[in-house]
Write an enzyme that holds these catalytic residues in place. Structure first.
Site, PDB file in Angstrom:
ATOM      1  N   SER A 214       0.861  -1.189   0.000  1.00 53.58           N
ATOM      2  CA  SER A 214       0.000   0.000   0.000  1.00 53.58           C
ATOM      3  C   SER A 214       0.891   1.230   0.000  1.00 53.58           C
ATOM      4  CB  SER A 214      -0.914   0.000   1.227  1.00 53.58           C
ATOM      5  OG  SER A 214      -1.829  -1.065   1.160  1.00 53.58           O
TER       6      SER A 214
ATOM      7  N   LYS B 169      -7.308   1.790  -2.753  1.00 50.05           N
ATOM      8  CA  LYS B 169      -6.845   1.318  -1.448  1.00 50.05           C
ATOM      9  C   LYS B 169      -6.824   2.455  -0.429  1.00 50.05           C
ATOM     10  CE  LYS B 169      -5.283  -1.097   1.904  1.00 50.05           C
ATOM     11  NZ  LYS B 169      -4.038  -1.878   1.977  1.00 50.05           N
TER      12      LYS B 169
ATOM     13  N   LYS C   5       0.476   5.674   8.149  1.00 50.90           N
ATOM     14  CA  LYS C   5       1.054   5.910   6.821  1.00 50.90           C
ATOM     15  C   LYS C   5      -0.040   6.042   5.760  1.00 50.90           C
ATOM     16  CE  LYS C   5       1.969   2.448   4.538  1.00 50.90           C
ATOM     17  NZ  LYS C   5       1.311   1.549   3.551  1.00 50.90           N
TER      18      LYS C   5
END
Length: 306
Positions: free
Chosen positions: A107, A182, A250
């Site tokens: 990701s 995502k 993140k």
């Protein structure tokens, strides 16, 4: 060619897997169970031993892992790690054979995926960005949701491999689109976990039986995959990492930056991003993201050990 020689040739693509963490190890093992030959590399020797025990082949470095691979799959924490394993003389692009398909399931930022596809294309290497959702349980059970960016022909070629890893597999558009979807996924998950955490504290402070409450909530409109997957974490205060706060922090940075770029307001998402950052700053970055419950407890004047 003799019949014996022909029969000894692999009938499926040879796969190199880079990154054998919480998600990567069970995913690579599912490919082995599906009949693929998997050569793996990661920095942790115990994970290489686990791969060998599952029937895979450990490699000493990236170059060795990818040299004969038809398909290279990467699953590492963030953009800097993807760039570190992809570029340079010891990286994937300088050591993979022309025509190989690189599927990055990390990701990362959409722009990192776009840049990687461009650099790989110059070396004759095809690329898909294919991040996943479903956490450790989804990886183990091979029921991940996989959102893919890249060329349709490459997606079609990769589908049999992806079907050994997940149940919902969708091409979302060109390079970078898988990462964009995502990012949206992580936005929804974080907000959902935060809402569940607030509900748990509210219910407990109101004296309601938590198990009964979560069961009935799960059967109505408030039900969600997040609630189903995380309710035992909430009830037992079990925050063993399936997906760490550090990683969700993140991801919230990715989605808030990307939203700013396109001019999309994230009024609730921005607040939850701050709550995730706060939890991390308080030393809980290594815990599962269901530990957002701890942040709500602290704000409510009550803490439990997890």
């Amino acid at each position: 060619m003799s019949n014996l020689a022909a029969s000894s040739r692999p009938t499926r693509p040879v796969i190199a897997w880079i990154g054998l963490g919480i998600m990567g190890s069970p995913m690579a093992e599912n490919l082995i169970k599906a009949g693929y030959h998997v050569t793996g590399y990661t920095l942790e020797s115990d994970k290489l031993e686990r791969l060998a025990q599952a029937g895979g082949t450990p490699a000493a470095n990236i170059a060795e892992a990818v040299a004969d691979a038809d398909v290279i799959i990467t699953m590492v924490p963030a953009s800097p790690q993807v760039e570190a394993i992809a570029y340079g003389p010891d990286g994937i692009l300088d050591n993979a054979k022309s025509g190989a398909l690189l599927i990055d399931m990390s990701s990362i930022t959409p722009q990192t995926s776009i840049d990687l596809a461009k650099a790989a294309g110059a070396k004759g290497i095809r690329v898909l960005d294919a991040p996943v959702s479903g956490g450790e349980a989804g990886a183990i059970e091979a029921v991940l949701s996989i959102m893919v960016g890249g060329e349709q022909t490459d997606f079609d070629a990769a589908r049999p491999i992806l079907e050994a890893l997940g149940k919902t597999i969708v091409r979302c558009g060109p390079h970078g689109c898988g990462q964009t979807v995502k990012a949206a996924n992580q936005l929804i998950v974080a907000i959902n976990i935060q809402a569940c955490a607030e509900a748990v504290v509210f219910l407990e402070k109101s004296g309601v039986d938590l198990t009964a409450a979560l069961d009935v909530l799960g059967g109505g409109l408030a039900g969600s995959t997040v609630l189903a997957r995380k309710k035992d974490n909430f009830k037992n205060r079990d925050f063993k990492p399936g997906f760490r706060i550090d990683l969700h922090h993140k991801d919230m940075g990715i989605v808030t930056d990307a939203a700013r770029t396109v001019g999309a307001a994230l009024p609730v998402g921005t607040v939850v991003a701050g709550l995730v950052a706060s939890l991390r700053a308080q030393g809980d970055g290594g815990l599962d993201h269901s530990a957002l419950l701890r942040g709500v407890e602290r704000l409510s004047g009550h803490t439990t050990q997890g």
